[in-house]
Scaffold this motif. Structure first.
Motif, mmCIF file in Angstrom:
data_model
loop_
_atom_site.group_PDB
_atom_site.id
_atom_site.type_symbol
_atom_site.label_atom_id
_atom_site.label_comp_id
_atom_site.label_asym_id
_atom_site.label_seq_id
_atom_site.Cartn_x
_atom_site.Cartn_y
_atom_site.Cartn_z
ATOM 1 N N ARG A 51 35.015 45.251 48.379
ATOM 2 C CA ARG A 51 34.547 45.611 46.923
ATOM 3 C C ARG A 51 33.493 46.709 47.046
ATOM 4 O O ARG A 51 33.544 47.637 46.173
ATOM 5 C CB ARG A 51 33.688 44.358 46.380
ATOM 6 C CG ARG A 51 34.529 43.338 46.082
ATOM 7 C CD ARG A 51 33.779 42.076 45.568
ATOM 8 N NE ARG A 51 34.688 41.080 44.937
ATOM 9 C CZ ARG A 51 35.136 39.951 45.828
ATOM 10 N NH1 ARG A 51 34.828 39.893 46.694
ATOM 11 N NH2 ARG A 51 36.029 39.397 45.093
ATOM 12 N N ASP A 75 40.655 35.540 45.457
ATOM 13 C CA ASP A 75 39.871 35.998 44.332
ATOM 14 C C ASP A 75 39.604 37.483 44.392
ATOM 15 O O ASP A 75 39.823 38.209 43.172
ATOM 16 C CB ASP A 75 38.387 35.337 44.518
ATOM 17 C CG ASP A 75 38.183 33.902 44.070
ATOM 18 O OD1 ASP A 75 38.960 33.425 43.498
ATOM 19 O OD2 ASP A 75 37.338 33.324 44.774
ATOM 20 N N LEU A 76 39.597 38.132 45.513
ATOM 21 C CA LEU A 76 39.816 39.610 45.471
ATOM 22 C C LEU A 76 41.154 40.067 45.187
ATOM 23 O O LEU A 76 41.293 41.152 44.288
ATOM 24 C CB LEU A 76 39.650 40.092 47.066
ATOM 25 C CG LEU A 76 39.789 41.526 47.341
ATOM 26 C CD1 LEU A 76 38.767 42.415 46.393
ATOM 27 C CD2 LEU A 76 39.635 42.033 48.670
ATOM 28 N N ARG A 78 42.957 38.791 42.776
ATOM 29 C CA ARG A 78 43.039 38.476 41.293
ATOM 30 C C ARG A 78 42.129 39.720 40.617
ATOM 31 O O ARG A 78 42.492 40.380 39.729
ATOM 32 C CB ARG A 78 42.418 37.169 40.907
ATOM 33 C CG ARG A 78 43.484 36.178 41.101
ATOM 34 C CD ARG A 78 42.774 34.717 40.709
ATOM 35 N NE ARG A 78 43.703 33.783 41.217
ATOM 36 C CZ ARG A 78 43.559 33.031 42.360
ATOM 37 N NH1 ARG A 78 42.596 33.106 43.239
ATOM 38 N NH2 ARG A 78 44.551 32.062 42.357
ATOM 39 N N GLU A 79 40.896 40.195 41.300
ATOM 40 C CA GLU A 79 40.182 41.181 40.895
ATOM 41 C C GLU A 79 40.999 42.455 40.986
ATOM 42 O O GLU A 79 40.765 43.239 40.033
ATOM 43 C CB GLU A 79 38.898 41.265 41.675
ATOM 44 C CG GLU A 79 38.056 42.464 41.229
ATOM 45 C CD GLU A 79 36.709 42.383 42.059
ATOM 46 O OE1 GLU A 79 36.196 43.605 42.545
ATOM 47 O OE2 GLU A 79 36.164 41.475 42.424
ATOM 48 N N ARG A 83 42.441 45.127 37.587
ATOM 49 C CA ARG A 83 42.320 46.495 37.558
ATOM 50 C C ARG A 83 43.569 47.085 37.539
ATOM 51 O O ARG A 83 43.532 48.343 37.629
ATOM 52 C CB ARG A 83 41.391 46.983 38.770
ATOM 53 C CG ARG A 83 39.929 46.341 38.796
ATOM 54 C CD ARG A 83 39.293 47.137 40.062
ATOM 55 N NE ARG A 83 37.994 46.425 39.944
ATOM 56 C CZ ARG A 83 37.163 47.132 40.726
ATOM 57 N NH1 ARG A 83 37.079 48.320 41.302
ATOM 58 N NH2 ARG A 83 35.821 46.712 40.701
#
Length: 130
Positions: A51, A75-76, A78-79, A83
């Motif tokens: 991140r 989770d990363l 999906r983030e 984007r």
């Protein structure tokens, strides 16, 4: 064997986020991306470092280890997808651990062929199916 000609490898100018907690695989992957003409964000050992690297710019593709030692990196992933960044996974796990929302994600089994990592990153960074 890692391709050394960036025009053959197809990563010229691509910004690739590398997230892998195994030092040797992380450095080998980053080196392969650079040799293929790509720009490496990282390599990052964990999600927090990834991140932080995202603060330097949005990648055109990302390669993630599924298990970073503290749990899965979904989770990363999906983030990143949120984007608009395509992701691929490198894993020692079988397909059963992949959530349904990543069923279409490119993934390679460890131990990986670095030339295949570069080819797959080239396809996903340009929006082609992996």
């Amino acid at each position: 064997m890692v391709p050394s000609d960036p025009t053959t490898a197809g990563l010229s100018g691509e910004r690739i986020l590398v997230v892998e907690d195994d030092y040797y695989l992380a450095t080998d992957t980053a080196r392969a991306v650079r040799r293929a003409g790509g720009i490496v964000l990282g390599p990052c050992r964990n999600e927090a470092a990834a991140r932080a690297a995202l603060g330097t710019g949005t990648p055109t593709g990302a390669v993630l280890d599924i298990n970073l030692g503290t749990g899965p990196s979904f989770d990363l992933a999906r983030e990143l997808r949120g984007r608009g960044v395509p992701v691929m996974f490198i894993t020692g796990y079988d397909d059963a651990v992949i959530p349904e929302d990543f069923a279409d994600a490119a993934r390679l089994q460890k131990p990986v062929d670095l030339a295949e990592v570069v080819r797959t990153l080239g396809r996903i960074a340009r929006g082609r199916s992996a």
